[in-house]
Every structure is written in structure tokens, then in C-alpha cells.
Motif scaffolding. Structure first.
Motif, mmCIF file in Angstrom:
data_model
loop_
_atom_site.group_PDB
_atom_site.id
_atom_site.type_symbol
_atom_site.label_atom_id
_atom_site.label_comp_id
_atom_site.label_asym_id
_atom_site.label_seq_id
_atom_site.Cartn_x
_atom_site.Cartn_y
_atom_site.Cartn_z
ATOM 1 N N PRO A 4 0.808 -1.227 0.000
ATOM 2 C CA PRO A 4 0.000 0.000 0.000
ATOM 3 C C PRO A 4 0.839 1.275 0.000
ATOM 4 C CG PRO A 4 -0.284 -1.224 2.065
ATOM 5 C CD PRO A 4 0.527 -2.079 1.154
ATOM 6 N N ARG A 5 1.963 1.256 0.687
ATOM 7 C CA ARG A 5 2.791 2.467 0.696
ATOM 8 C C ARG A 5 3.430 2.710 -0.669
ATOM 9 N NH1 ARG A 5 5.417 4.240 6.256
ATOM 10 N NH2 ARG A 5 3.476 4.294 7.409
ATOM 11 N N THR A 6 3.822 1.640 -1.361
ATOM 12 C CA THR A 6 4.395 1.777 -2.702
ATOM 13 C C THR A 6 3.356 2.369 -3.649
ATOM 14 O OG1 THR A 6 5.865 -0.094 -2.329
ATOM 15 C CG2 THR A 6 5.474 0.540 -4.620
ATOM 16 N N LEU A 7 2.132 1.881 -3.557
ATOM 17 C CA LEU A 7 1.053 2.416 -4.400
ATOM 18 C C LEU A 7 0.771 3.878 -4.063
ATOM 19 C CD1 LEU A 7 -1.371 -0.645 -4.440
ATOM 20 C CD2 LEU A 7 0.122 0.157 -6.289
ATOM 21 N N LEU A 8 0.812 4.202 -2.784
ATOM 22 C CA LEU A 8 0.584 5.580 -2.363
ATOM 23 C C LEU A 8 1.640 6.495 -2.964
ATOM 24 C CD1 LEU A 8 -0.963 7.660 -0.675
ATOM 25 C CD2 LEU A 8 0.517 7.044 1.251
ATOM 26 N N VAL A 9 2.906 6.077 -2.908
ATOM 27 C CA VAL A 9 3.987 6.881 -3.472
ATOM 28 C C VAL A 9 3.772 7.074 -4.969
ATOM 29 C CG1 VAL A 9 6.466 6.933 -3.978
ATOM 30 C CG2 VAL A 9 5.669 6.329 -1.689
ATOM 31 N N GLU A 10 3.363 6.020 -5.666
ATOM 32 C CA GLU A 10 3.098 6.150 -7.097
ATOM 33 C C GLU A 10 1.993 7.161 -7.364
ATOM 34 O OE1 GLU A 10 2.393 2.311 -8.875
ATOM 35 O OE2 GLU A 10 4.259 1.511 -8.056
ATOM 36 N N LEU A 11 0.992 7.193 -6.508
ATOM 37 C CA LEU A 11 -0.123 8.120 -6.677
ATOM 38 C C LEU A 11 0.256 9.569 -6.392
ATOM 39 C CD1 LEU A 11 -3.003 6.110 -4.974
ATOM 40 C CD2 LEU A 11 -2.831 6.682 -7.395
ATOM 41 N N ILE A 12 1.137 9.784 -5.432
ATOM 42 C CA ILE A 12 1.387 11.152 -4.974
ATOM 43 C C ILE A 12 2.717 11.749 -5.398
ATOM 44 C CG2 ILE A 12 -0.114 10.845 -2.981
ATOM 45 C CD1 ILE A 12 2.491 10.682 -1.278
ATOM 46 N N ASP A 15 2.577 14.919 -7.392
ATOM 47 C CA ASP A 15 2.033 16.011 -6.583
ATOM 48 C C ASP A 15 3.055 16.524 -5.575
ATOM 49 O OD1 ASP A 15 -0.397 15.940 -7.883
ATOM 50 O OD2 ASP A 15 -1.384 14.733 -6.358
ATOM 51 N N VAL A 16 3.825 15.618 -4.982
ATOM 52 C CA VAL A 16 4.864 16.025 -4.036
ATOM 53 C C VAL A 16 5.925 16.841 -4.763
ATOM 54 C CG1 VAL A 16 6.741 15.181 -2.554
ATOM 55 C CG2 VAL A 16 4.468 14.152 -2.388
ATOM 56 N N ASP A 17 6.311 16.379 -5.952
ATOM 57 C CA ASP A 17 7.292 17.132 -6.745
ATOM 58 C C ASP A 17 6.779 18.537 -7.050
ATOM 59 O OD1 ASP A 17 8.997 14.938 -6.732
ATOM 60 O OD2 ASP A 17 8.465 14.300 -8.774
ATOM 61 N N LEU A 53 -5.761 10.268 3.768
ATOM 62 C CA LEU A 53 -4.774 9.212 3.635
ATOM 63 C C LEU A 53 -3.382 9.798 3.507
ATOM 64 C CD1 LEU A 53 -4.024 6.270 3.381
ATOM 65 C CD2 LEU A 53 -4.465 6.437 0.924
ATOM 66 N N VAL A 54 -3.238 10.776 2.631
ATOM 67 C CA VAL A 54 -1.936 11.413 2.458
ATOM 68 C C VAL A 54 -1.526 12.111 3.742
ATOM 69 C CG1 VAL A 54 -0.671 13.188 1.201
ATOM 70 C CG2 VAL A 54 -2.186 11.636 -0.032
ATOM 71 N N ALA A 67 13.879 4.053 5.035
ATOM 72 C CA ALA A 67 14.549 4.445 3.795
ATOM 73 C C ALA A 67 13.603 4.287 2.619
ATOM 74 C CB ALA A 67 15.808 3.598 3.611
ATOM 75 N N SER A 68 12.329 4.294 2.912
ATOM 76 C CA SER A 68 11.336 4.055 1.868
ATOM 77 C C SER A 68 11.112 5.289 1.007
ATOM 78 C CB SER A 68 10.007 3.643 2.504
ATOM 79 O OG SER A 68 9.433 4.755 3.149
ATOM 80 N N ALA A 69 10.512 5.058 -0.125
ATOM 81 C CA ALA A 69 10.162 6.163 -1.015
ATOM 82 C C ALA A 69 9.164 7.097 -0.346
ATOM 83 C CB ALA A 69 9.601 5.618 -2.327
ATOM 84 N N LEU A 70 8.308 6.568 0.497
ATOM 85 C CA LEU A 70 7.357 7.413 1.211
ATOM 86 C C LEU A 70 8.093 8.343 2.176
ATOM 87 C CD1 LEU A 70 4.391 8.102 1.548
ATOM 88 C CD2 LEU A 70 4.262 6.375 3.341
ATOM 89 N N ALA A 71 9.094 7.815 2.859
ATOM 90 C CA ALA A 71 9.902 8.656 3.749
ATOM 91 C C ALA A 71 10.645 9.711 2.937
ATOM 92 C CB ALA A 71 10.886 7.801 4.542
#
Length: 138
Positions: A4-12, A15-17, A53-54, A67-71
Motif C-alpha cells: 500500500p505504501r508503494t502504491l501511495l507513493v506512485e499516486l502522490i 504532486d509532491v514534486d 490518507l496522504v 529508507a522508503s520512497a514514502l519517507a
């Protein structure tokens, strides 16, 4: 299968950038305090995008050593906000004791609160104005 966190990163991630690019552009804004307020509004709008969620994932403190993409997304937002906050503290009237992590949590809380009354389109801005204070400074 992606978690779920990997999918969240793909979604956002885009937008974060964009949110961080907006923050970098605001570093040249004529009012350091105004730039910080504008960016925090953008953070609150961003946090509202996925109905909390975000906000719950991105604005929470990452676990130690994560060290995740979400972090990494969280860190990008924090670093961008810290640059704006430092400028507002140095060149504006924002108090020295204001902390970027606290401001990001505040933006997330404002986003969540405004989502509870979706019919009130001005609630986010009113709550942000209350958080800023009567004189317009944190």
C-alpha cells in the motif's frame, strides 16, 4: 505485488514534486511570511487530496531509519518547508520557536478538519487564518 505504501507513493509522487517546486519558487516571494503561508495552504490542499490518507501517511513522523520512497517524499516536503520557514524566521516576523514538523502537522490537521465539512468551501482558509494569528504571523 506492490504494498500500500508503494502504491501511495506512485499516486502522490508527481504532486509532491509539484508541491516542492512551488515551495522553491516561493523562496523568491517578496514576503517571507506570506510565502510560508501560501505554501502551507498548498500543503493543506495536497493533504486533502486523498481524504486524509496522504495526511496520515505523509505528515506523520517516519519511523527511525526508514529508507522508503514514502519517507523520501516526506523528507522532500519537510526540507522545502524548512527552507521557507528559515527564510520567514530570518527575514520576516515568524517566531524562532516555530518548527516545520509542527507546521506540517498543523496543515494536516486543518486539511482533515476542512474535509469534515465539505460543503463549507472557505473552511480551510478560515482555519489557516486562525492558525496564523491576528497579526498574520506564526
Amino acid at each position: 505485488m506492490a504494498g500500500p505504501r508503494t502504491l501511495l507513493v506512485e499516486l502522490i509522487s508527481d504532486d509532491v514534486d509539484a508541491l516542492c517546486a512551488t515551495g522553491r519558487e516561493l523562496l523568491t516571494h517578496s514576503s517571507p511570511d506570506g510565502a510560508l503561508r501560501l505554501w502551507l495552504r498548498a500543503v493543506a490542499v495536497h493533504a486533502s487530496a486523498m481524504n486524509g490518507l496522504v495526511a496520515s501517511e505523509m505528515l506523520a513522523e517516519p519511523s527511525a531509519g526508514a529508507a522508503s520512497a514514502l519517507a523520501d517524499c516526506h523528507d522532500s516536503i519537510r526540507v522545502t518547508g524548512a527552507a521557507l520557514l528559515t527564510r520567514a524566521q530570518r527575514d520576516g516576523e515568524t517566531a524562532a520557536e516555530v518548527d516545520i514538523v509542527d507546521l506540517l502537522k498543523l496543515a494536516g490537521a486543518i486539511a482533515w478538519a476542512s474535509q469534515q465539512s465539505p460543503e463549507d468551501e472557505g473552511l480551510l482558509d478560515r482555519l489557516l487564518a486562525l492558525a496564523v494569528g491576528r497579526n498574520g504571523h506564526f
